[in-house]
Design a protein around this motif. Structure first.
Motif, mmCIF file in Angstrom:
data_model
loop_
_atom_site.group_PDB
_atom_site.id
_atom_site.type_symbol
_atom_site.label_atom_id
_atom_site.label_comp_id
_atom_site.label_asym_id
_atom_site.label_seq_id
_atom_site.Cartn_x
_atom_site.Cartn_y
_atom_site.Cartn_z
ATOM 1 N N ARG A 161 129.963 -38.343 60.981
ATOM 2 C CA ARG A 161 128.945 -38.036 59.982
ATOM 3 C C ARG A 161 127.584 -38.014 60.673
ATOM 4 N NH1 ARG A 161 129.338 -37.980 54.740
ATOM 5 N NH2 ARG A 161 131.121 -39.348 54.691
ATOM 6 N N SER A 162 126.812 -36.969 60.390
ATOM 7 C CA SER A 162 125.477 -36.838 60.953
ATOM 8 C C SER A 162 124.533 -37.814 60.264
ATOM 9 C CB SER A 162 124.973 -35.411 60.768
ATOM 10 O OG SER A 162 123.598 -35.342 61.064
ATOM 11 N N THR A 181 121.374 -37.489 60.231
ATOM 12 C CA THR A 181 120.213 -36.765 59.713
ATOM 13 C C THR A 181 120.483 -36.041 58.407
ATOM 14 O OG1 THR A 181 120.768 -34.913 61.152
ATOM 15 C CG2 THR A 181 119.106 -36.457 61.955
ATOM 16 N N ASN A 182 121.671 -35.426 58.272
ATOM 17 C CA ASN A 182 121.921 -34.661 57.042
ATOM 18 C C ASN A 182 123.205 -35.051 56.327
ATOM 19 O OD1 ASN A 182 123.915 -33.545 58.611
ATOM 20 N ND2 ASN A 182 122.988 -31.528 58.762
ATOM 21 N N TYR A 210 126.179 -34.597 57.043
ATOM 22 C CA TYR A 210 127.258 -33.620 57.178
ATOM 23 C C TYR A 210 128.460 -34.301 57.829
ATOM 24 C CZ TYR A 210 129.777 -29.476 58.709
ATOM 25 O OH TYR A 210 130.741 -28.520 58.913
ATOM 26 N N THR A 226 126.518 -39.834 64.155
ATOM 27 C CA THR A 226 125.898 -39.141 65.279
ATOM 28 C C THR A 226 124.415 -38.935 64.981
ATOM 29 O OG1 THR A 226 126.381 -36.953 64.381
ATOM 30 C CG2 THR A 226 128.004 -37.907 65.872
ATOM 31 N N ARG A 227 123.627 -39.011 66.024
ATOM 32 C CA ARG A 227 122.186 -38.805 65.909
ATOM 33 C C ARG A 227 121.746 -37.782 66.948
ATOM 34 N NH1 ARG A 227 122.919 -44.189 65.056
ATOM 35 N NH2 ARG A 227 122.026 -45.000 63.133
ATOM 36 N N PRO A 228 120.632 -37.084 66.682
ATOM 37 C CA PRO A 228 120.100 -36.171 67.703
ATOM 38 C C PRO A 228 119.650 -36.958 68.936
ATOM 39 C CG PRO A 228 118.889 -35.976 65.620
ATOM 40 C CD PRO A 228 119.873 -37.066 65.454
#
Length: 162
Positions: free
Chosen positions: A90-91, A93-94, A96, A146-148
């Motif tokens: 899962r992101s 940030t969004n 997703y 997950t992160r950028p």
């Protein structure tokens, strides 16, 4: 449900926001847009109702099979001995979500079961039974976050664990 919700939102806009004679043109535009959206939503619903296909996932002692006829007849069958992991990601940030099957070759394939009534724990248990070395999530609703890359650097400077 979306069609009913859209009709309710349209009613609320016309009743509470677009009141008075100065908004008659706006009401007509809103009604036309909502009617078009309603037709599209109901058309899509009818298409899926007539098509009536569903995702199929099964695990045998030697094979894993995934078939998604809804989105272009996508599917694959693989030996359970070739699978290294089933990951749920899962992101941060969004939000997703992705579900990925990883293979010994380094290849990975996306599977989409989040919108279907798939018993995830049974799937994880079946994969583990077929091949105990397959890595599966700790639970049906456990996701790796997950992160950028820039977020990793900021968290590192702030001394925050990932």
């Amino acid at each position: 449900m979306n069609a009913v919700l859209l009709a309710g939102i349209c009613w609320a806009i016309i009743t509470y926001i677009l009141t008075g004679p100065t908004h008659e043109d706006s009401r007509d535009i809103v009604l036309a847009a909502v009617l078009l959206a309603e037709l599209i939503i109901l058309g899509i619903a009818l298409y899926f109702f007539i098509r009536n296909k569903e995702v199929q996932i099964w695990v045998s002692p030697s094979e894993f099979h995934y078939s998604d006829p809804v989105f272009g007849d996508y599917g694959f069958t693989a030996s359970v001995n070739d699978i290294t992991a089933l990951r749920q990601i899962r992101s941060a940030t969004n939000q997703y979500a992705e579900h990925i099957v990883e293979f010994k070759t380094g290849e990975s394939k996306r599977i989409m079961y989040q919108n279907y009534s798939i018993d995830r724990q049974k799937l994880f248990d079946a994969l583990q039974k077929a091949n105990p070395s397959i890595i599966v999530p700790d639970g049906p609703w456990e996701y790796e976050i997950t992160r950028p890359q820039w977020a990793h650097k900021v968290r590192e400077k702030l001394n925050i664990d990932d």
